[in-house]
Design a protein around this motif. Structure first.
Motif, PDB file in Angstrom:
ATOM      1  N   TYR A  89      19.230 -34.368  -1.767  1.00 41.06           N
ATOM      2  CA  TYR A  89      19.042 -34.050  -0.375  1.00 41.06           C
ATOM      3  C   TYR A  89      18.404 -35.246   0.458  1.00 41.06           C
ATOM      4  N   GLY A  90      18.367 -36.408  -0.268  1.00 38.06           N
ATOM      5  CA  GLY A  90      18.210 -37.859   0.296  1.00 38.06           C
ATOM      6  C   GLY A  90      16.737 -37.777   0.663  1.00 38.06           C
ATOM      7  N   TYR A  91      15.891 -37.105  -0.102  1.00 31.44           N
ATOM      8  CA  TYR A  91      14.560 -37.287   0.236  1.00 31.44           C
ATOM      9  C   TYR A  91      13.599 -37.948  -0.966  1.00 31.44           C
ATOM     10  N   SER A  92      14.739 -38.342  -2.098  1.00 27.08           N
ATOM     11  CA  SER A  92      13.933 -38.819  -3.559  1.00 27.08           C
ATOM     12  C   SER A  92      13.029 -38.131  -4.081  1.00 27.08           C
ATOM     13  N   SER A  93      12.877 -36.755  -3.693  1.00 20.03           N
ATOM     14  CA  SER A  93      11.936 -36.033  -4.454  1.00 20.03           C
ATOM     15  C   SER A  93      12.388 -34.421  -4.700  1.00 20.03           C
ATOM     16  N   VAL A  94      13.279 -33.878  -3.644  1.00 24.21           N
ATOM     17  CA  VAL A  94      13.516 -32.518  -3.727  1.00 24.21           C
ATOM     18  C   VAL A  94      14.727 -32.186  -4.732  1.00 24.21           C
ATOM     19  N   ILE A  95      14.107 -31.241  -5.800  1.00 19.22           N
ATOM     20  CA  ILE A  95      15.013 -30.584  -6.682  1.00 19.22           C
ATOM     21  C   ILE A  95      15.799 -29.426  -6.031  1.00 19.22           C
ATOM     22  N   PHE A  96      15.219 -28.503  -5.502  1.00 17.42           N
ATOM     23  CA  PHE A  96      15.894 -27.227  -5.135  1.00 17.42           C
ATOM     24  C   PHE A  96      15.270 -26.978  -3.716  1.00 17.42           C
ATOM     25  N   SER A  97      16.090 -26.594  -2.747  1.00 16.25           N
ATOM     26  CA  SER A  97      15.761 -26.261  -1.343  1.00 16.25           C
ATOM     27  C   SER A  97      15.864 -24.952  -1.032  1.00 16.25           C
ATOM     28  N   GLY A  98      15.339 -24.533  -0.048  1.00 15.89           N
ATOM     29  CA  GLY A  98      15.225 -22.926   0.117  1.00 15.89           C
ATOM     30  C   GLY A  98      16.811 -22.465   0.362  1.00 15.89           C
ATOM     31  N   ALA A  99      17.651 -23.290   0.316  1.00 16.07           N
ATOM     32  CA  ALA A  99      19.079 -22.803   0.372  1.00 16.07           C
ATOM     33  C   ALA A  99      19.606 -22.691  -1.063  1.00 16.07           C
ATOM     34  N   ASP A 100      18.884 -23.085  -1.965  1.00 18.93           N
ATOM     35  CA  ASP A 100      19.302 -22.637  -3.363  1.00 18.93           C
ATOM     36  C   ASP A 100      18.936 -21.448  -3.804  1.00 18.93           C
ATOM     37  N   VAL A 101      20.053 -20.696  -4.668  1.00 19.13           N
ATOM     38  CA  VAL A 101      19.332 -19.569  -5.143  1.00 19.13           C
ATOM     39  C   VAL A 101      19.463 -19.463  -6.877  1.00 19.13           C
ATOM     40  N   PRO A 102      18.767 -18.714  -7.512  1.00 21.59           N
ATOM     41  CA  PRO A 102      18.874 -18.693  -9.071  1.00 21.59           C
ATOM     42  C   PRO A 102      20.150 -18.910  -9.566  1.00 21.59           C
ATOM     43  N   GLY A 103      20.105 -19.555 -10.684  1.00 25.42           N
ATOM     44  CA  GLY A 103      21.354 -19.871 -11.098  1.00 25.42           C
ATOM     45  C   GLY A 103      21.702 -21.406 -10.943  1.00 25.42           C
ATOM     46  N   ALA A 104      21.131 -21.828  -9.902  1.00 22.73           N
ATOM     47  CA  ALA A 104      21.509 -23.334  -9.408  1.00 22.73           C
ATOM     48  C   ALA A 104      20.824 -24.396 -10.661  1.00 22.73           C
ATOM     49  N   THR A 105      21.615 -25.294 -10.786  1.00 24.85           N
ATOM     50  CA  THR A 105      21.113 -26.107 -11.785  1.00 24.85           C
ATOM     51  C   THR A 105      21.593 -27.843 -11.125  1.00 24.85           C
ATOM     52  N   LEU A 106      20.554 -28.773 -11.625  1.00 23.53           N
ATOM     53  CA  LEU A 106      20.657 -30.099 -11.362  1.00 23.53           C
ATOM     54  C   LEU A 106      20.276 -30.856 -12.309  1.00 23.53           C
ATOM     55  N   THR A 107      21.114 -31.976 -12.613  1.00 24.86           N
ATOM     56  CA  THR A 107      20.829 -32.854 -13.923  1.00 24.86           C
ATOM     57  C   THR A 107      20.295 -34.067 -13.207  1.00 24.86           C
ATOM     58  N   VAL A 108      19.334 -34.924 -13.301  1.00 28.05           N
ATOM     59  CA  VAL A 108      18.919 -35.943 -12.781  1.00 28.05           C
ATOM     60  C   VAL A 108      18.545 -37.042 -13.996  1.00 28.05           C
ATOM     61  N   THR A 109      18.530 -38.297 -13.399  1.00 36.00           N
ATOM     62  CA  THR A 109      17.878 -39.374 -14.217  1.00 36.00           C
ATOM     63  C   THR A 109      16.847 -40.003 -13.680  1.00 36.00           C
ATOM     64  N   LEU A 110      15.600 -40.046 -14.115  1.00 30.82           N
ATOM     65  CA  LEU A 110      14.279 -40.492 -13.738  1.00 30.82           C
ATOM     66  C   LEU A 110      14.393 -41.977 -13.560  1.00 30.82           C
ATOM     67  N   GLU A 111      14.092 -42.504 -12.205  1.00 27.49           N
ATOM     68  CA  GLU A 111      14.039 -44.025 -11.876  1.00 27.49           C
ATOM     69  C   GLU A 111      12.508 -44.395 -11.758  1.00 27.49           C
ATOM     70  N   SER A 112      11.686 -43.306 -11.895  1.00 31.20           N
ATOM     71  CA  SER A 112      10.290 -43.708 -12.011  1.00 31.20           C
ATOM     72  C   SER A 112       9.475 -42.452 -12.566  1.00 31.20           C
ATOM     73  N   VAL A 113       8.472 -42.624 -13.300  1.00 35.39           N
ATOM     74  CA  VAL A 113       7.605 -41.784 -14.105  1.00 35.39           C
ATOM     75  C   VAL A 113       7.169 -40.754 -12.728  1.00 35.39           C
ATOM     76  N   ALA A 114       7.175 -39.354 -13.138  1.00 38.09           N
ATOM     77  CA  ALA A 114       6.851 -38.417 -12.233  1.00 38.09           C
ATOM     78  C   ALA A 114       5.102 -38.297 -12.180  1.00 38.09           C
ATOM     79  N   SER A 115       4.507 -38.275 -11.033  1.00 37.83           N
ATOM     80  CA  SER A 115       3.189 -37.875 -10.833  1.00 37.83           C
ATOM     81  C   SER A 115       2.703 -36.380 -10.961  1.00 37.83           C
ATOM     82  N   ARG A 116       3.883 -35.728 -10.193  1.00 37.78           N
ATOM     83  CA  ARG A 116       3.510 -34.129 -10.363  1.00 37.78           C
ATOM     84  C   ARG A 116       4.703 -33.605  -9.923  1.00 37.78           C
ATOM     85  N   ILE A 117       4.626 -32.257 -10.212  1.00 37.18           N
ATOM     86  CA  ILE A 117       5.622 -31.322  -9.882  1.00 37.18           C
ATOM     87  C   ILE A 117       5.208 -30.245  -8.919  1.00 37.18           C
TER      88      ILE A 117
END
Length: 196
Positions: A89-117
């Protein structure tokens, strides 16, 4: 006989119109989790989750949008407070947006440690989880090591935590996977020798 049937048909039609239509019951969080993995699930503390071994630079993670059961469809985003690739999504934080539906998947590689979800909602104002006036989060861990993040929006006074459910699983690194396969191979050899 025909006269009797003729009298019954209008009654059945009226009864069918008057009867409320049966709606499928909304699944519970337990049902949703068992649909992900038919195994035991344990609720864990959010701090233990965010401090877990999955949260390290270079770790590959697979996120799956499992369920959404909101009467208002208010949840707009699910995001990870970290940088990762790819960044769909070009925001470096959004995994799923309102347009996504159940069943959607995304595999990512962390470039920094996550502080929160967080879950971002458009009801009244942004409501983030964990915490916030109208948003809350439960974290569940399966016996196989999959995390489930279950969001409750508190909009209709419920506390079912099935409003938005996302799973997170760490993709094994090739070296770890090779060691696991080698270990399983050795166990197989040992079992064979025991039989002989």
């Amino acid at each position: 006989m025909r006269a009797m049937v003729a009298k019954l048909v209008p009654l059945l039609v009226v009864a069918g119109i008057a009867a409320p239509s049966a709606q499928a019951a909304e699944p519970t969080l337990a049902d949703i989790l068992q649909g992900v993995e038919a195994t035991s699930w344990t609720q864990i503390d959010y701090a233990d989750f965010i401090g877990g071994s999955w949260n390290q630079v270079g770790q590959q993670l697979t996120f799956t949008f499992v369920a959404e059961h909101t009467a208002h469809a208010a949840t707009q985003e699910f995001w990870l407070d970290a940088t990762f690739t790819p960044d769909p999504y070009g925001y470096s934080s959004v995994i799923f947006s309102g347009a996504d539906v159940p069943g959607a998947t995304l595999t990512v590689t962390l470039e920094s440690v996550a502080s929160r979800i967080l879950f971002n909602s458009s009801i009244n104002a942004d409501q983030l989880a964990p915490g916030g006036d109208a948003g809350d989060l439960q974290v569940w861990l399966s016996a196989s090591g999959t995390y489930a993040l279950a969001y409750e929006d508190w909009i209709y006074g419920g506390s079912d935590y099935n409003d938005f459910v996302v799973t997170v699983s760490a993709v094994p690194e090739p070296a770890n996977l090779a060691m696991l396969l080698a270990g399983l191979g050795l166990l197989g050899v040992a079992a064979r020798r025991k039989r002989k």
